[in-house]
Design an enzyme around this catalytic site. Structure first.
Site, PDB file in Angstrom:
ATOM      1  N   ASP A 102      39.112  42.133  35.493  1.00 27.60           N
ATOM      2  CA  ASP A 102      37.952  41.832  34.645  1.00 27.60           C
ATOM      3  C   ASP A 102      36.651  42.239  35.322  1.00 27.60           C
ATOM      4  OD1 ASP A 102      38.418  39.829  36.507  1.00 27.60           O
ATOM      5  OD2 ASP A 102      37.547  38.248  35.288  1.00 27.60           O
ATOM      6  N   ASP A 105      33.364  42.632  42.084  1.00 23.98           N
ATOM      7  CA  ASP A 105      32.087  42.081  42.546  1.00 23.98           C
ATOM      8  C   ASP A 105      31.893  42.524  44.003  1.00 23.98           C
ATOM      9  OD1 ASP A 105      29.977  40.396  43.163  1.00 23.98           O
ATOM     10  OD2 ASP A 105      30.799  38.647  42.202  1.00 23.98           O
TER      11      ASP A 105
END
Ligand code: PRP
Length: 183
Positions: A102, A105
């Site tokens: 998803d 980061d």
């Protein structure tokens, strides 16, 4: 208060997500049309919604498997500690693998995943992520398919959570800071 009251703004709408996923799937359809049943590996929990929409656009034969990885606990930033909570059911040796995430980061989770998969000796490995936050990267990591680059804000929805909430929202939103400050 309902869930939606905690959302400061919609960053990426449901329609924008769906259009982008159709485009990513078209790229994959071109690349994998002749490949022998590639495996899409959904990294739980966050990628469940992306995987569900992506797989419906794929025209080549493929298989799905799931792996649950956790690095965040209940906090808002990566602890750097990565754990496998659920491993694959399938042996991926000699298979074409597409990791479905998803969000990338800091890059720590994906780096761990790629190292872990290298030992399983797949025929090839590519990575698809719906979101990427390049400004937060601590370690360079290769990503082949990126849905959207997002700024360094606390994003939730479309699979992404805060304290296990908001995953069901059909869009990517920004959480009101008072929500994560008070918890
Ligand atoms: C999120 C996300 C990635 C990872 C990215 O998972 O799904 O796997 O963090 O962060 P990084 O690039 O800084 O490592 P999380 O641990 O929140 O688990 P979840 O998907 O179950 O919510």
């Amino acid at each position: 208060m309902s869930l939606i009251d905690d959302v400061e703004k919609v960053l990426i709408s449901e329609a924008e997500i769906q259009e982008r996923i159709a485009n990513l799937a078209a790229e994959m359809n071109a690349l994998y049309s002749d490949a022998d049943r590639p495996m899409l590996i959904c990294i739980l929990k966050g990628a469940f919604m992306f995987l569900a929409d992506l797989t419906r656009h794929l025209t080549f034969r493929h298989e799905l498997d799931f792996m649950e990885i956790s690095s965040y606990g209940r906090g808002t930033t990566s602890s750097g500690a990565v754990r496998i909570l659920l491993d694959l059911a399938t042996d991926v040796q000699g298979r074409h693998v597409i990791i479905v995430e998803d969000i990338v980061d800091t890059g720590n989770t994906l780096t761990y995943i790629l190292r872990n998969f290298a030992a399983r000796k797949p025929a090839s490995i590519r990575v698809a992520t719906l979101l990427s936050k390049p400004s937060r990267r601590q370690i360079e990591v290769p990503v082949d398919f990126v849905g959207f680059e997002v700024p360094d804000e606390f994003v939730i929805g479309y699979g992404l959570d805060f304290a296990e909430q908001y995953r069901n929202l059909p869009f990517i939103g920004v959480l009101k800071p008072e929500v994560y400050r008070q918890s």
